[in-house]
Design an enzyme around this catalytic site. Sequence first.
Site, mmCIF file in Angstrom:
data_model
loop_
_atom_site.group_PDB
_atom_site.id
_atom_site.type_symbol
_atom_site.label_atom_id
_atom_site.label_comp_id
_atom_site.label_asym_id
_atom_site.label_seq_id
_atom_site.Cartn_x
_atom_site.Cartn_y
_atom_site.Cartn_z
ATOM 1 N N GLU A 1 12.870 8.873 0.692
ATOM 2 C CA GLU A 1 11.648 8.058 0.964
ATOM 3 C C GLU A 1 12.069 6.299 0.687
ATOM 4 O O GLU A 1 12.810 6.614 -0.456
ATOM 5 C CB GLU A 1 10.303 7.939 0.099
ATOM 6 C CG GLU A 1 9.631 7.352 0.980
ATOM 7 C CD GLU A 1 7.812 7.221 0.392
ATOM 8 O OE1 GLU A 1 8.081 7.792 -1.626
ATOM 9 O OE2 GLU A 1 7.214 7.154 0.886
ATOM 10 N N CYS B 1 2.789 4.313 3.938
ATOM 11 C CA CYS B 1 3.335 5.970 2.998
ATOM 12 C C CYS B 1 2.946 6.699 4.343
ATOM 13 O O CYS B 1 3.501 7.397 4.934
ATOM 14 C CB CYS B 1 1.794 6.468 2.513
ATOM 15 S SG CYS B 1 0.340 6.316 3.261
ATOM 16 N N SER C 1 4.250 7.157 -5.607
ATOM 17 C CA SER C 1 5.416 7.801 -5.233
ATOM 18 C C SER C 1 5.268 10.073 -5.905
ATOM 19 O O SER C 1 4.557 9.828 -6.363
ATOM 20 C CB SER C 1 6.533 7.623 -5.574
ATOM 21 O OG SER C 1 5.814 7.198 -6.890
ATOM 22 N N LYS D 1 -6.974 0.882 -11.929
ATOM 23 C CA LYS D 1 -5.493 0.796 -12.715
ATOM 24 C C LYS D 1 -4.975 0.581 -11.029
ATOM 25 O O LYS D 1 -4.657 1.135 -10.701
ATOM 26 C CB LYS D 1 -5.310 1.759 -13.421
ATOM 27 C CG LYS D 1 -4.291 1.652 -14.338
ATOM 28 C CD LYS D 1 -3.359 -0.045 -13.986
ATOM 29 C CE LYS D 1 -2.153 1.225 -13.727
ATOM 30 N NZ LYS D 1 -1.000 0.171 -12.660
ATOM 31 N N GLU E 1 0.674 -3.210 -10.273
ATOM 32 C CA GLU E 1 1.084 -4.450 -11.230
ATOM 33 C C GLU E 1 2.255 -5.495 -10.545
ATOM 34 O O GLU E 1 1.714 -6.247 -10.655
ATOM 35 C CB GLU E 1 1.698 -4.135 -12.861
ATOM 36 C CG GLU E 1 2.956 -3.447 -12.505
ATOM 37 C CD GLU E 1 3.275 -1.817 -12.561
ATOM 38 O OE1 GLU E 1 2.292 -1.680 -11.898
ATOM 39 O OE2 GLU E 1 3.967 -1.490 -12.945
ATOM 40 N N ARG E 2 1.706 -4.697 -8.840
ATOM 41 C CA ARG E 2 2.834 -5.782 -8.222
ATOM 42 C C ARG E 2 1.832 -6.982 -7.545
ATOM 43 O O ARG E 2 3.058 -7.578 -7.150
ATOM 44 C CB ARG E 2 4.061 -5.360 -7.640
ATOM 45 C CG ARG E 2 4.974 -4.436 -8.784
ATOM 46 C CD ARG E 2 6.014 -4.282 -7.960
ATOM 47 N NE ARG E 2 5.786 -2.414 -8.064
ATOM 48 C CZ ARG E 2 6.954 -1.696 -6.944
ATOM 49 N NH1 ARG E 2 7.529 -2.180 -6.317
ATOM 50 N NH2 ARG E 2 6.361 -0.135 -7.381
ATOM 51 N N PHE F 1 1.534 0.063 -5.083
ATOM 52 C CA PHE F 1 1.522 -1.721 -4.645
ATOM 53 C C PHE F 1 1.554 -1.805 -3.366
ATOM 54 O O PHE F 1 1.118 -2.922 -2.893
ATOM 55 C CB PHE F 1 3.099 -2.137 -4.873
ATOM 56 C CG PHE F 1 3.807 -1.637 -4.023
ATOM 57 C CD1 PHE F 1 3.823 -2.644 -3.269
ATOM 58 C CD2 PHE F 1 5.223 -0.758 -4.046
ATOM 59 C CE1 PHE F 1 4.192 -2.722 -1.686
ATOM 60 C CE2 PHE F 1 5.971 -0.838 -3.188
ATOM 61 C CZ PHE F 1 6.088 -2.041 -2.059
HETATM 62 P P1 NAD Z 1 4.608 4.213 -7.982
HETATM 63 O O1 NAD Z 1 4.457 5.844 -7.424
HETATM 64 O O2 NAD Z 1 5.708 3.065 -8.464
HETATM 65 O O3 NAD Z 1 3.660 3.700 -8.311
HETATM 66 C C1 NAD Z 1 1.997 3.976 -8.481
HETATM 67 C C2 NAD Z 1 0.848 3.575 -9.272
HETATM 68 O O4 NAD Z 1 1.597 4.313 -10.149
HETATM 69 C C3 NAD Z 1 1.456 2.173 -10.128
HETATM 70 O O5 NAD Z 1 0.061 2.121 -9.898
HETATM 71 C C4 NAD Z 1 1.978 2.337 -10.818
HETATM 72 O O6 NAD Z 1 1.653 1.117 -11.904
HETATM 73 C C5 NAD Z 1 1.813 3.631 -11.803
HETATM 74 N N1 NAD Z 1 3.125 4.532 -12.309
HETATM 75 C C6 NAD Z 1 4.219 4.241 -11.730
HETATM 76 N N2 NAD Z 1 5.046 4.732 -12.615
HETATM 77 C C7 NAD Z 1 4.758 5.370 -13.428
HETATM 78 C C8 NAD Z 1 4.888 6.270 -14.146
HETATM 79 N N3 NAD Z 1 5.807 6.986 -13.877
HETATM 80 N N4 NAD Z 1 3.885 6.910 -15.136
HETATM 81 C C9 NAD Z 1 2.594 6.879 -14.415
HETATM 82 N N5 NAD Z 1 2.302 6.079 -14.157
HETATM 83 C C10 NAD Z 1 3.668 5.168 -12.813
HETATM 84 O O7 NAD Z 1 4.321 3.862 -6.067
HETATM 85 P P2 NAD Z 1 4.570 1.766 -5.836
HETATM 86 O O8 NAD Z 1 6.152 1.529 -5.930
HETATM 87 O O9 NAD Z 1 3.689 0.991 -6.383
HETATM 88 O O10 NAD Z 1 4.112 2.505 -4.092
HETATM 89 C C11 NAD Z 1 5.120 3.537 -2.841
HETATM 90 C C12 NAD Z 1 4.604 4.776 -3.091
HETATM 91 O O11 NAD Z 1 3.617 5.030 -2.923
HETATM 92 C C13 NAD Z 1 5.299 4.890 -2.294
HETATM 93 O O12 NAD Z 1 6.110 6.655 -2.527
HETATM 94 C C14 NAD Z 1 4.053 5.770 -0.748
HETATM 95 O O13 NAD Z 1 4.372 6.237 -0.087
HETATM 96 C C15 NAD Z 1 2.972 6.172 -2.021
HETATM 97 N N6 NAD Z 1 2.292 5.583 -1.093
HETATM 98 C C16 NAD Z 1 1.193 7.295 -0.538
HETATM 99 C C17 NAD Z 1 -0.092 6.643 -0.140
HETATM 100 C C18 NAD Z 1 -0.329 8.370 0.254
HETATM 101 O O14 NAD Z 1 -1.382 7.930 1.130
HETATM 102 N N7 NAD Z 1 -0.115 9.331 0.088
HETATM 103 C C19 NAD Z 1 -0.356 5.890 0.034
HETATM 104 C C20 NAD Z 1 0.025 4.701 0.144
HETATM 105 C C21 NAD Z 1 1.431 4.434 -0.992
#
Ligand code: NAD
Length: 498
Positions: free
Chosen positions: A382, A281, A226, A173, A176-177, A149
């Site tokens: 985190e 991130c 994450s 994909k 969704e937020r 998101f």
């Molecule tokens: P998230 O992991 O909750 O979601 C990321 C994506 O995965 C979304 O599209 C979500 O719909 C999907 N998703 C969520 N739970 C899932 C599951 N159990 N199974 C399959 N798909 C699932 O992350 P977020 O809260 O949207 O974003 C924040 C996180 O992203 C933080 O941990 C941040 O550090 C990380 N991030 C990392 C980078 C990087 O370059 N390393 C960059 C941006 C964000």
Amino acid sequence: MRHITHWIDGTTWTGESGGTSPVFDPSTGEQQAAVTLGDRRAVDAAVGAARDAFPAWAAASLSKRTRILFAFRDLVERHADELAGLVTSEHGKVISDAGGEVQRGLEVAEFACGVPHLLKGSFSEQVSTGIDSYDMRQPVGVCAGITPFNFPVMVPMWMHPVAIACGNTFVLKPSERDPSASVRIAELWADAGLPPGVFNVVHGDRAAVDLLLRHPGIDAVSFVGSTPVAKHIYESAASAGKRVQALGGAKNHMVVLPDADIETAAEAAIGAGYGSAGERCMAISVVVAVGAAGDDLVRAIRQRLSGFRIGPGLKADSEMGPLVTQAHRERVAGYVERGVAEGAELVVDGRDLSIEGHESGFWLGPCLFDRATPDMTIYTDEIFGPVLSVVRVNSFDDAVTLVNDNPYGNGVAVFTNDGGASRRFASDIQVGMVGINVPIPVPMAYYSFGGWKDSLFGSHAVHGMQGVGFYTRTKTVTARWPLPEERKGVDLGFPVQT
Ligand code: NAD
């Protein structure tokens, strides 16, 4: 209620799909839209469209691809303010920050415009007598991108311009937020002349993701999010035989050596810790104060924290917006409570913040902890919010050990005036992206972005030449054109160079 739906095969999806999920305005706390959650029908349609479009797009000349990429790049630039507005309205970050992320995404599109050069293979004449060798980079097929998101324009653009430039088709994909910006990007691709089916957007939550991970029509998966989800994506996609890169979460340290300019370091820590409400991130979440730096640094950060403006992201003078959802706000506030219970010193507490006229928004003011220790949850987890923790250590070596013992390895920074110390730091630190007096060292598009350890699963980072490597397969050709008199007859020996 506005309805946000998939973009498949060059148009808005009108078929049936799963349920919906609310999309909020984080500054008011109100639901502003509902997004359709993709089910098997939508995922099959998106992957099917991408599969059908693949042969023609893979065969499209580099000139044709480049012209479309330049047109897309131009359209994104012209619609940058509109895209930033969409980001702010659903994510909450301030408009200048949203503009910054569009700009960083645009830079990847600009990098991808150079694809004719990036895809050049190599040629070796006469590797053996009468034999030449050359290699070429060919597309992988249908690539999926699953994104978080916190950067709804930039992170998908780490992926799709490069994938498409390399001749692949793409299914995005998004989170969704904050899903609207991805649909607008799809429209801009179409306006740029991209054939239908080359870029598709399917919305959804984990159910849609799991369908993509198992789908036989998907060849490669790029994920950013994450760490627990990144690990799940990496393992599932790899066991389904797909190429996968999965970027995970972070706990980024900023090490301040005693010789550093403390005021400069404090300003950098505030920008990197509280910018975008800590939902980056590459945000700094731990300041490591070495030796005598601690007291002055905490004082300098604390003094500046009362001064900055928190408010709705669309208000021009706001410097920090709300968090993305109420649930996330509660989670972050819960960490502040645990930090206090575990014995860290809460120097600044932002939990009571209220913004006049926006009382139901997802606000949390900046929180600052001093004397956090590595066993506390505010250090190990985190938090992804406006919470900065200062950890005090005695020496340079202690700081390096602390960072290297942390399971995450996304970004790190050192603040010092000592060139030798910074050089040693850059060499010894077990982290993928290092800043020297630069708090958020996000590499330019022509370098690659990616962490180490639990911050990246897979062998390729995104964009730069690692992105091109991920989205292409190398084919190496060994060629011989013998004249009739050069035929050698049957030879059962292993070929050796002559
Ligand atoms: P998230 O992991 O909750 O979601 C990321 C994506 O995965 C979304 O599209 C979500 O719909 C999907 N998703 C969520 N739970 C899932 C599951 N159990 N199974 C399959 N798909 C699932 O992350 P977020 O809260 O949207 O974003 C924040 C996180 O992203 C933080 O941990 C941040 O550090 C990380 N991030 C990392 C980078 C990087 O370059 N390393 C960059 C941006 C964000």
